[in-house]
Design an enzyme around this catalytic site. Structure first.
Site, PDB file in Angstrom:
ATOM      1  CE  LYS A 173      -3.871  -2.465   4.514  1.00  0.00           C
ATOM      2  NZ  LYS A 173      -5.583  -3.620   4.022  1.00  0.00           N
TER       3      LYS A 173
ATOM      4  CB  SER B  48      -0.673   0.126   1.118  1.00  0.00           C
ATOM      5  OG  SER B  48      -1.449   1.319   1.678  1.00  0.00           O
TER       6      SER B  48
ATOM      7  CD  GLU C 219      -7.699  -7.722  -3.877  1.00  0.00           C
ATOM      8  OE1 GLU C 219      -8.295  -7.500  -2.250  1.00  0.00           O
ATOM      9  OE2 GLU C 219      -7.186  -6.227  -3.861  1.00  0.00           O
TER      10      GLU C 219
END
Ligand code: ARG
Length: 458
Positions: free
Chosen positions: A283, A277, A290
């Site tokens: 992260k 991130s 996804e």
């Protein structure tokens, strides 16, 4: 503007109309198929005495040179040409003169484009099948390594009964088997040759359609010329098979995303297959999974698009059908890309066996086995179900698992419990006793894996 049909027109096509109508921008991807089909057509024309030997030789040589120069990049398809067929024919005629003008004898762009698309789809089906097979090989390797990796099996996303990682992944192996068989059905059904159907009504030249069909590896020629130029069923079948592949990848993605979450912690995606991130330093995101889940939508969209394009089209060819290409190409590219990315992510993923086993131990995945224990000791299943229900409630109230209860506590709920209950509800027993074909017990799984090995050798 290079077009094949200027004769009956007194005015030039409007620039914008030309651009709107043209397809070279995207159908240039069919150049190999267009050339392969044209070579077969020329050879057949010569065999039938429609072209001279010299004309056929000049055409075949010219087409081969065009293919070579396109591959080297010394020739480029520009948007000056209306479509790939115009490009190939005009370039050939510029190159070899008069003979080039005879190539289109007994042929229309309608049967030509139908042929090109079929040839293209055939090759892509083989490539996608190879990818699916490679993915199955990866899955089978992970399965063999995880016959005793216990994890909770879920229904309603609630822990249900214990399974193994091998068993869970085996479900995807089965899905991929069906995906491959759907593609193979599509291939078989599409494998008839439309060339020689002409614009819609065949031709008056004495073509040998069976000959071209066999040269191009088809089962035989199509049997109705109007259907030949207007059939796009095989694209709908292909897009449907591709959509189903994406649906499977998307379900798998969803599980990887869950498993990779802090809450589950079942897996760790390799650094090379996750991203960070820009603001939150902690992260490690499952972006590949996804994206695969997200791209499923666009493949479904292409299936809907194709069905809708074909709806209510009168026989035979209509220009609407030119819309079959971009969606199909994009769907094929997307599926191949997703398969490659996804299988590599699985291949490099770390499975946290300890976390999975611990998770299987919490959540009463052995409750059914505890009920079965009572049944084996003479209690009717419905009564056993009720007793274990009480037992689970007791455990929840005391924050314990079934196997953490003392024999005294167990007996407090049912006199039938004895010391052998602990072994009966251990995770190992719960999994290993499930030995029906298709169940997670090790020896049942070994049998299935042996079949999968044989299947992959075919
Ligand atoms: N570009 C057209 C297509 O993709 C080729 C066939 C054109 N035929 C015609 N009659 N305009 O469908």
């Amino acid at each position: 503007m290079a077009q094949l049909w200027g004769g009956r027109f007194t005015k030039e096509t409007d620039r914008e109309v030309y651009r709107f109508n043209a397809s070279a921008r995207f159908d240039q991807r069919l150049y190999q198929q267009d050339i392969e089909g044209s070579i077969a057509h020329a050879i057949m024309l010569e065999k039938q005495g429609i072209l001279s030997l010299e004309e056929k030789d000049a055409i075949v040589k010219g087409l081969t040179t065009i293919r070579k120069r396109l591959e080297e990049g010394s020739l480029v398809i520009t948007e000056e040409y209306e479509d790939i067929h115009s490009f190939v024919e005009s370039t050939l005629t510029d190159m070899i003169g008069e003979a080039g003008k005879k190539l289109h004898t007994g042929r229309s762009r309608n049967d030509q484009v139908a042929l090109d698309m079929k040839l293209y789809v055939r090759a892509e089906i083989i490539e996608i099948d190879e990818l699916l097979k490679t993915f199955q090989e990866i899955l089978l390797r992970v399965m063999e390594e995880n016959l005793e990796t216990w994890m909770p099996g879920f229904t309603h996303l609630q822990k249900a009964q214990p399974v193994t990682l091998a068993h869970h992944l085996g479900a995807y192996f089965e899905m991929l088997k069906r995906d491959r068989s759907r593609l193979s059905d599509t291939y078989e059904r599409l494998n008839t040759c439309p060339l020689g159907a002409g614009a819609l009504a065949g031709t008056t030249y004495p073509l040998d359609r069976g000959y071209t069909a066999s040269m191009l590896g088809f089962e035989g020629p199509t049997l109705n010329s109007m259907d030949s130029v207007s059939d796009r069923d095989y694209l709908i079948e292909l897009l449907s098979a591709l959509s189903t592949i994406m649906m499977h990848l998307s379900r798998f993605s969803e599980e990887v995303i869950l498993w990779n979450s802090n809450e589950y912690g079942f897996v760790e995606i390799d650094d090379a297959f996750s991203t960070g991130s820009s603001i939150m330093p902690q992260k490690k995101n499952p972006d590949i999974a996804e994206l695969v889940r997200g791209k499923t939508g666009r493949v479904y969209g292409h299936l809907m698009g194709m069905l809708t394009t074909m709806k209510a089209l009168p026989l035979a060819y209509n220009k609407d059908m030119q819309e079959d290409k971009e969606g199909t190409f994009d769907a094929i590219d997307t599926v191949k890309d997703c398969l490659k990315m996804f299988m590599q992510m699985i291949d490099t993923m770390r499975f946290r066996k300890d976390v999975m086993a611990k998770s299987a131990m919490r959540g009463f995945t052995n409750a059914t086995d505890a009920a079965d224990y009572l049944v084996k000791h003479g209690v009717a299943f419905r009564d056993a179900h009720g007793i274990i229900g009480q037992l689970v409630l007791y455990c929840i109230e005391h924050d314990k698992t079934i196997e953490e209860l003392s024999l005294e506590e167990l007996r407090g709920i049912s006199e039938v419990f004895d010391a052998d209950i602990y072994d009966a509800v251990s995770l190992r027993t719960c999994v290993e006793r499930r030995l029906t074909t298709g169940a997670p017990g090790i020896s049942a799984m070994r049998g299935v894996i042996a079949e999968y090995r044989k299947y992959l050798k075919q």
